[in-house]
Design a protein around this motif. Structure first.
Motif, mmCIF file in Angstrom:
data_model
loop_
_atom_site.group_PDB
_atom_site.id
_atom_site.type_symbol
_atom_site.label_atom_id
_atom_site.label_comp_id
_atom_site.label_asym_id
_atom_site.label_seq_id
_atom_site.Cartn_x
_atom_site.Cartn_y
_atom_site.Cartn_z
ATOM 1 N N ARG A 115 -9.182 3.091 -20.639
ATOM 2 C CA ARG A 115 -10.370 2.374 -20.189
ATOM 3 C C ARG A 115 -9.966 0.982 -19.704
ATOM 4 N NH1 ARG A 115 -10.914 4.148 -25.102
ATOM 5 N NH2 ARG A 115 -11.025 2.068 -26.025
ATOM 6 N N GLY A 116 -10.365 0.656 -18.480
ATOM 7 C CA GLY A 116 -10.090 -0.671 -17.938
ATOM 8 C C GLY A 116 -8.610 -0.940 -17.736
ATOM 9 N N ARG A 117 -7.883 0.054 -17.287
ATOM 10 C CA ARG A 117 -6.429 -0.091 -17.132
ATOM 11 C C ARG A 117 -5.959 0.354 -15.747
ATOM 12 N NH1 ARG A 117 -3.319 -0.816 -21.790
ATOM 13 N NH2 ARG A 117 -4.559 -0.925 -23.699
ATOM 14 N N LEU A 118 -4.908 -0.320 -15.285
ATOM 15 C CA LEU A 118 -4.198 0.124 -14.092
ATOM 16 C C LEU A 118 -3.388 1.351 -14.494
ATOM 17 C CD1 LEU A 118 -3.309 -0.570 -11.124
ATOM 18 C CD2 LEU A 118 -1.356 -1.727 -12.148
ATOM 19 N N MET A 119 -3.546 2.452 -13.761
ATOM 20 C CA MET A 119 -2.982 3.725 -14.184
ATOM 21 C C MET A 119 -1.792 4.142 -13.321
ATOM 22 S SD MET A 119 -4.823 4.484 -16.771
ATOM 23 C CE MET A 119 -4.372 6.184 -17.057
ATOM 24 N N LEU A 120 -0.792 4.656 -14.002
ATOM 25 C CA LEU A 120 0.379 5.214 -13.323
ATOM 26 C C LEU A 120 0.611 6.622 -13.832
ATOM 27 C CD1 LEU A 120 2.998 2.327 -13.171
ATOM 28 C CD2 LEU A 120 2.290 3.750 -11.264
ATOM 29 N N PRO A 121 0.687 7.608 -12.953
ATOM 30 C CA PRO A 121 0.977 8.964 -13.412
ATOM 31 C C PRO A 121 2.441 9.111 -13.798
ATOM 32 C CG PRO A 121 0.880 8.918 -11.023
ATOM 33 C CD PRO A 121 0.479 7.543 -11.498
ATOM 34 N N ILE A 122 2.687 9.875 -14.844
ATOM 35 C CA ILE A 122 4.047 10.228 -15.255
ATOM 36 C C ILE A 122 4.248 11.677 -14.851
ATOM 37 C CG2 ILE A 122 5.610 10.489 -17.218
ATOM 38 C CD1 ILE A 122 3.819 8.370 -18.662
ATOM 39 N N ASP B 253 0.831 -1.206 0.000
ATOM 40 C CA ASP B 253 0.000 0.000 0.000
ATOM 41 C C ASP B 253 0.862 1.251 0.000
ATOM 42 O OD1 ASP B 253 -2.277 -1.525 -0.005
ATOM 43 O OD2 ASP B 253 -2.619 -1.384 2.159
ATOM 44 N N ALA B 254 1.988 1.207 0.723
ATOM 45 C CA ALA B 254 2.877 2.372 0.773
ATOM 46 C C ALA B 254 3.446 2.679 -0.609
ATOM 47 C CB ALA B 254 4.007 2.126 1.766
ATOM 48 N N THR B 255 3.849 1.648 -1.335
ATOM 49 C CA THR B 255 4.375 1.844 -2.686
ATOM 50 C C THR B 255 3.283 2.336 -3.613
ATOM 51 O OG1 THR B 255 6.030 0.112 -2.368
ATOM 52 C CG2 THR B 255 5.498 0.698 -4.633
ATOM 53 N N ARG B 256 2.075 1.780 -3.448
ATOM 54 C CA ARG B 256 0.945 2.205 -4.276
ATOM 55 C C ARG B 256 0.676 3.697 -4.102
ATOM 56 N NH1 ARG B 256 -4.946 -0.003 -2.875
ATOM 57 N NH2 ARG B 256 -4.929 1.852 -1.543
ATOM 58 N N ARG B 257 0.707 4.163 -2.857
ATOM 59 C CA ARG B 257 0.459 5.582 -2.603
ATOM 60 C C ARG B 257 1.610 6.446 -3.110
ATOM 61 N NH1 ARG B 257 -1.414 3.339 2.261
ATOM 62 N NH2 ARG B 257 0.578 3.800 3.280
ATOM 63 N N ALA B 258 2.843 5.981 -2.900
ATOM 64 C CA ALA B 258 4.011 6.765 -3.312
ATOM 65 C C ALA B 258 4.031 7.002 -4.818
ATOM 66 C CB ALA B 258 5.286 6.069 -2.865
ATOM 67 N N PHE B 259 3.670 5.992 -5.589
ATOM 68 C CA PHE B 259 3.701 6.116 -7.046
ATOM 69 C C PHE B 259 2.375 6.595 -7.629
ATOM 70 C CE2 PHE B 259 7.526 3.653 -6.497
ATOM 71 C CZ PHE B 259 8.341 4.123 -7.514
ATOM 72 N N GLY B 260 1.329 6.704 -6.800
ATOM 73 C CA GLY B 260 0.061 7.244 -7.267
ATOM 74 C C GLY B 260 -0.723 6.320 -8.164
ATOM 75 N N PHE B 261 -0.668 5.010 -7.919
ATOM 76 C CA PHE B 261 -1.430 4.067 -8.730
ATOM 77 C C PHE B 261 -2.915 4.442 -8.737
ATOM 78 C CE2 PHE B 261 2.242 1.269 -8.220
ATOM 79 C CZ PHE B 261 2.277 0.622 -9.448
ATOM 80 N N GLY B 262 -3.557 4.228 -9.876
ATOM 81 C CA GLY B 262 -4.987 4.474 -10.005
ATOM 82 C C GLY B 262 -5.620 3.458 -10.933
#
Length: 633
Positions: free
Chosen positions: A205-212, A146-155
């Motif tokens: 659409r229907g994707r795991l998202m990572l902000p750049i 969860d910490a890594t998920r928050r740090a990288f901003g997964f969506g």
């Protein structure tokens, strides 16, 4: 854009330096100042002080010193203008725009940044909701905390054509299209004999998202990974006013400050490689965005460290990517700046390796990284068979092509030398010492000798004069005259090479006098001109020779018709003078090595004599190439 001293002073005055530094470093109040352990070098006792009143920090351990802007550039790794913009935004100040058009572009970019930030918030919200269950399960399967998920901003982008479009409708469709969040279909479609414009729809659409993010940590684009079947597996935002994939590196905002502490940057193939490394403690990793590493990205890496480590998969695709990056870097190489190459075990990415063997295994891979010259050499050796003379000659040609692609003359010369040494060692290595060398019968006894232990040793190559002046051979004479002719036409180059030129002993009296006059003139005047040199020479033999050299039909190093190319002149002269000066040095070294080999009669002395002899042969070969070159006219 004009930044006045008054503006910068006001910016520093409005910035609380202890608060700024305290965002990433633990600071403690110490009287009227603050103290901390220095972030620029490892220490246990605080020697880093922050003075808000004076607006500077100083480390009494390593000497790091600066203000708020310097902190942002040195510790955060931001370019100067990016540092100013971020500090100004926090201080509520407007950065002066260069002109109305620049101000308009800045305002438009601000709107796009707001839209991207809103999209990031939407994706993060969806990941935590009902629609994000599959995406959360995927992250759990990959072992992402969860910490890594928050740090990288997964969506998560829900599987619908208008969910994001509806959520961000206040920004308007044109802005969302410009930001790359919506797709505007090309053309129109029929509607009962009429035509109507097709509706825009969500790109992701229907994707795991990572902000750049950019270097300042602002979201400028997205990468989306599909969770089920479908193509493409990864989808990036298109190029937009905020995002140029050839100039951007994923995770640059986090890796840049981390690299200040580690002195290292790791370049891997994709997003998830970066995430896996960060979770394992490697915070200094970045990745290109779906393309081969570009020149702009290489230059950006060099702003962080001088020798970034490229760590690609050990499979064929990964190694091809590594070589493409190596070739692209060649024209950019300069002293101190290069690339290193770490190869992962076949079939494993960083996540696989760390899961199977732990972070120590990854550290071992990085520690074994090859310098660029080694990677190029090993690649060219394996790219084609080397069984026939023709194939061996082809290898030499490939190595020469690599060398010629290098822009900086000093770096190019060192690569040429390194490749020649390795090539000769591979194909012309001497036979090992043995009690009975194959093929050595009575007829060869005069050429082979026994050492003090009775072992046979190969004949020692003969050596010529141990010391002689420059110009003793026809090739040297021709090349020396070409060098002097070029120096007459480009006298600004004399000072550049004065130390080397002054060390030359010239056999020809007139040429020696001309060279001495050039050197003397360079000491007397900062700017040496051709007419001034001729005046100093005055009438006589040397003057007439110099005038003859200046005629258009007289040969010179670099054709007369190309003398307007200053870079070409500088490059050619530098190599020619270097080769010329090497002659006496190699003669003396070879004479000494030969003397030792004859006296000691041991393998080490013989090996050294052979090494110097090969250098001498290389030098004579290059001397002949230069002296007979079509560039000397």
């Amino acid at each position: 854009m004009s930044l006045t001293p008054a503006f910068l002073d006001e910016l520093r005055a409005r910035t609380s330096l202890s608060t700024l530094i305290g965002r990433t470093v633990k600071v403690q109040k110490a009287g009227r100042e603050y103290k901390a352990c220095c972030p620029f070098h490892n220490e246990k006792t605080p020697s880093f002080t922050i003075n808000d009143e004076k607006g500077f920090y100083h480390c009494f351990g390593c000497g790091a010193h600066g203000d708020a802007i310097r902190w942002m550039t040195d510790q955060r790794g931001l370019p100067f203008m990016e540092a100013v913009k971020e500090l100004a935004q926090a201080a509520g100040m407007e950065v002066p725009a260069a002109d109305p058009r620049a101000a308009k572009r800045a305002e438009a970019a601000k709107g796009l940044h707001d839209a991207m930030a809103a999209a990031q918030g939407f994706f993060e919200e969806q990941l935590g909701g009902i629609d994000g269950a599959d995406a959360r399960a995927y992250l759990g399967k990959r072992g992402i905390s969860d910490a890594t998920r928050r740090a990288f901003g997964f969506g998560y982008s829900p599987d619908g054509r208008g969910r994001l479009k509806s959520a961000l409708k206040e920004f308007g469709e044109p802005m969302l299209v410009e930001a790359g969040l919506l797709i505007d279909p090309d053309g129109a479609e029929p509607d009962g004999g009429k035509t109507r414009k097709r509706d825009t729809y969500d790109r992701f659409r229907g994707r795991l998202m990572l902000p750049i993010r950019d270097i300042r940590g602002r979201v400028i684009a997205f990468g989306g990974r599909i969770l089920g079947a479908g193509e493409p597996k990864y989808l990036n935002s298109p190029d937009t006013p905020l995002f140029d994939k050839g100039r951007t590196l994923y995770n640059i905002d986090r890796a840049s400050p981390a690299s200040r502490n580690t002195g290292r940057v790791i370049v891997v193939e994709g997003y998830m490689d970066v995430v896996a490394l960060a979770q394992a403690g490697f915070a200094d990793a970045v990745a290109p965005l779906g393309t081969a590493l570009t020149e702009h990205q290489i230059e950006r890496l060099w702003k962080m460290v001088e020798v970034p480590i490229l760590c690609f998969d050990g499979d064929s695709a990964g190694q091809k990517a590594a070589i493409r990056a190596a070739m692209r870097a060649l024209p950019l190489l300069r002293p101190g700046h290069s690339l290193a190459f770490a190869t992962l075990p076949a079939g494993k990415d960083p996540d696989d390796l760390i899961r199977a063997e732990g972070p120590a295994a990854m550290e071992a891979v990085l520690a074994a990284a090859q310098p660029l010259v080694d990677r190029l050499w090993s690649h060219e050796q394996t790219v084609a068979p080397l069984d026939t003379p023709e194939q061996k000659a082809a290898l030499k040609q490939r190595l020469a092509a690599i060398t010629e692609a290098i822009g900086h003359p000093d770096v190019r010369a060192h690569y040429a030398h390194a490749f020649r040494e390795r090539y000769d060692a591979l194909f012309f290595a001497r036979p090992a010492f043995s009690n009975a060398p194959r093929g050595q019968g009575a007829n060869n006894a005069g050429r082979w000798q026994r050492d003090k232990k009775g072992n046979w040793k190969p004949p020692i190559a003969p050596v010529g004069q141990e010391a002689r002046a420059i110009g003793a051979t026809g090739m040297e004479q021709r090349l020396l005259r070409a060098i002097l002719a070029s120096l007459l036409r480009h006298p600004d180059q004399i000072v550049r090479h004065r130390e080397t030129l002054a060390s030359l002993q010239v056999a020809d009296r007139a040429l020696g006098q001309l060279l001495a006059a050039m050197i003397a003139a360079s000491f007397r005047k900062e700017t040496v001109e051709t007419d001034g040199l001729l005046t100093i020479l005055g009438p006589g033999e040397v003057y007439n020779m110099a005038k003859g050299m200046l005629r258009a039909d007289t040969f010179t190093f670099t054709p007369h018709r190309m003398t307007t190319d200053a870079d070409r002149v500088t490059r050619d002269l530098e190599e020619a003078i270097r080769v010329m000066a090497q002659g006496p040095e190699l003669d003396a070294a070879l004479a000494e090595a030969t003397r030792r080999a004859r006296e000691d009669l041991n393998e080490a002395s013989y090996a050294e004599q052979q090494r110097v002899h090969r250098l001498k042969m290389d030098h004579e070969s290059r001397l002949a190439e230069l002296a007979q070159s079509d560039d000397i006219e």
